[in-house]
Design an enzyme around this catalytic site. Structure first.
Site, mmCIF file in Angstrom:
data_model
loop_
_atom_site.group_PDB
_atom_site.id
_atom_site.type_symbol
_atom_site.label_atom_id
_atom_site.label_comp_id
_atom_site.label_asym_id
_atom_site.label_seq_id
_atom_site.Cartn_x
_atom_site.Cartn_y
_atom_site.Cartn_z
ATOM 1 N N ARG A 1 38.146 50.129 38.929
ATOM 2 C CA ARG A 1 38.319 50.442 40.354
ATOM 3 C C ARG A 1 38.616 51.917 40.542
ATOM 4 O O ARG A 1 38.165 52.542 41.505
ATOM 5 C CB ARG A 1 39.434 49.573 40.942
ATOM 6 N N LYS B 1 40.795 53.122 46.491
ATOM 7 C CA LYS B 1 42.229 53.375 46.456
ATOM 8 C C LYS B 1 42.434 54.893 46.395
ATOM 9 O O LYS B 1 42.652 55.473 45.340
ATOM 10 C CB LYS B 1 42.830 52.661 45.243
ATOM 11 N N GLU C 1 43.008 43.560 56.004
ATOM 12 C CA GLU C 1 44.146 43.425 55.082
ATOM 13 C C GLU C 1 45.314 44.195 55.660
ATOM 14 O O GLU C 1 45.254 44.673 56.792
ATOM 15 C CB GLU C 1 43.753 43.925 53.690
HETATM 16 N N1 PLP Z 1 45.159 46.412 49.449
HETATM 17 C C1 PLP Z 1 45.732 47.610 49.476
HETATM 18 C C2 PLP Z 1 45.444 48.480 50.636
HETATM 19 C C3 PLP Z 1 46.568 48.026 48.422
HETATM 20 O O1 PLP Z 1 47.159 49.205 48.448
HETATM 21 C C4 PLP Z 1 46.800 47.136 47.346
HETATM 22 C C5 PLP Z 1 47.618 47.554 46.211
HETATM 23 O O2 PLP Z 1 47.148 48.000 45.231
HETATM 24 C C6 PLP Z 1 46.179 45.895 47.356
HETATM 25 C C7 PLP Z 1 45.376 45.553 48.420
HETATM 26 C C8 PLP Z 1 46.361 44.932 46.233
HETATM 27 O O3 PLP Z 1 45.585 45.285 45.129
HETATM 28 P P1 PLP Z 1 46.007 44.899 43.661
HETATM 29 O O4 PLP Z 1 46.134 43.422 43.648
HETATM 30 O O5 PLP Z 1 44.905 45.383 42.821
HETATM 31 O O6 PLP Z 1 47.301 45.577 43.395
HETATM 32 C C1 COI Z 2 50.139 48.287 44.605
HETATM 33 O O1 COI Z 2 50.337 47.105 44.898
HETATM 34 O O2 COI Z 2 50.031 48.673 43.429
HETATM 35 C C2 COI Z 2 49.999 49.295 45.628
HETATM 36 O O3 COI Z 2 49.451 50.313 45.336
HETATM 37 C C3 COI Z 2 50.525 48.992 46.969
HETATM 38 C C4 COI Z 2 51.387 50.075 47.536
HETATM 39 C C5 COI Z 2 52.627 50.327 46.763
HETATM 40 C C6 COI Z 2 50.605 51.300 47.852
#
Ligand code: PLP
Ligand code: COI
Length: 345
Positions: A82, A184, A220
């Protein structure tokens, strides 16, 4: 190995300096060797690309101590991929995916004393990030970059344990511009700060963002994907028709856990905000590395309050089961699908 003397059970989701970070520079068209550093500050040119045109991408994952005392992390290959996808969208060189995983292992191992003990409720948050250090004054990509990983022990993202939170509906988009919400990049989070502060001022834990094109579909929140359960017990996972939802590692894993391990029906599809308003769902939750799975009891849009009756106060049965199964896999209490848990030491 002696653990640090920290009140693990009461840690906030915050930052503290540990023993080492990882650093690697991109110069002359190639990534250098990279390695550990005890220096937690960064010095760079006033003309660095990050400071002017916001070339920055980041990741988030966690390291866990298992019951047997091993240190593991969860699907770092998906974070590596990612991050490469995020970098591509911002014209940054991808950090090699195998080198990413090696760097995560190296920096977690070097900070083993900071990895919270099993059962403490805390984890080591691992934050890889990459930014333009090269000078740019005209609008164009820089030619030098730095990739770093900082680690910091953290407690829960949402305080209050299993107490369900309330979301608001944001008036602004969380990502800029339209269609970039699937990466991200720090600039997306900068865009979410103002609506986030407005949500907090109204007493909401977070915002639920609608799609920026039509404002009819659920996307989201600022830091987590959203999940619903309908009256038949089906897990309904919102999909974006404009590719504006971050591909959450947690959400992609939960879809597999729900379908293959728990035998639930799972549907991934665009979800209209109208459906939520009409009371189609009995549970709602936020999922992500930081959020894990946090229950949502209510969503407020102006005068209208939507309640999720099976989880209005605390996690409903489906969210609870998903959370228990996922966290048991992450901490090696039960075996998950092959390759999900990555042993560090
Ligand atoms: N959506 C956003 C905008 C986020 O910042 C995060 C955190 O990383 C997620 C979703 C969840 O992603 P992940 O499960 O890869 O941490
Ligand atoms: C995460 O869940 O790792 C995120 O990046 C969410 C937030 C702390 C930005």
């Amino acid at each position: 190995m002696e653990k640090k003397d920290i009140d693990w059970a009461n840690l906030p989701f915050g930052y503290m300096k540990t023993d080492f970070s990882y650093v690697c520079n991109f110069k002359n068209g190639a990534w250098e060797e990279g390695g550990l550093t005890p220096d937690h500050s960064i010095q760079m040119s006033e003309c660095a690309g990050i400071l002017h045109y916001c070339q920055e991408v980041f990741e988030g994952l966690k390291a866990y101590t298992t019951e047997q005392g091993e240190i593991v992390c969860f699907r770092p290959d998906l974070n590596a991929k990612r991050m490469a996808d995020s970098a591509e969208r911002l014209c940054m060189p991808a950090f090699p995916e195998d080198k990413f995983i090696e760097a995560v292992k190296m920096v977690v191992k070097a900070n083993a004393a900071w990895v919270p003990p099993f059962g403490s409720g805390a984890t080591l948050y691992v934050r890889p990030f990459m930014f333009a250090t090269g000078d740019v004054i005209g609008v164009k990509p820089a030619d030098e970059y730095q990739f770093r990983i900082l680690v910091t022990p953290v407690g829960p993202y949402f305080k209050g344990g299993d107490t369900a939170v309330t979301l608001g509906i944001a008036e602004y988009d969380r990502a800029a511009p339209h269609g970039t919400g699937n990466i991200k990049a720090g600039l997306n989070y900068a865009m979410s700060l103002k609506p986030g502060m407005e949500a907090h001022a109204k007493g909401y834990a977070e915002n639920l963002y609608l799609d920026s094109q039509s404002r009819t579909y659920v996307e989201e929140t600022g830091g987590a994907n959203v999940l619903f359960v309908d009256a038949e017990g089906t897990l309904v996972v919102p999909q974006s028709h404009t590719d504006s939802i971050l591909p959450s590692v947690t959400r992609r894993s939960l879809v597999v856990v729900a379908r293959d391990l728990l035998g639930l029906k799972v549907v991934e599809r665009p979800v209209k905000w109208e459906e939520v308003l009409a009371g189609s769902f009995i549970e709602c939750g936020l999922c992500g590395t930081a959020a894990v799975i946090s229950p949502v009891g209510h969503i407020v849009d102006d005068e209208t309050v939507v309640e999720f009756p099976a989880g209005a106060e605390t996690s409903g049965p489906v969210m609870k089961k998903l959370r228990a199964t996922l966290t048991d896999i992450q901490q090696c209490k039960i075996e998950g699908p092959e390759g999900w848990v990555c042993k560090i030491m």
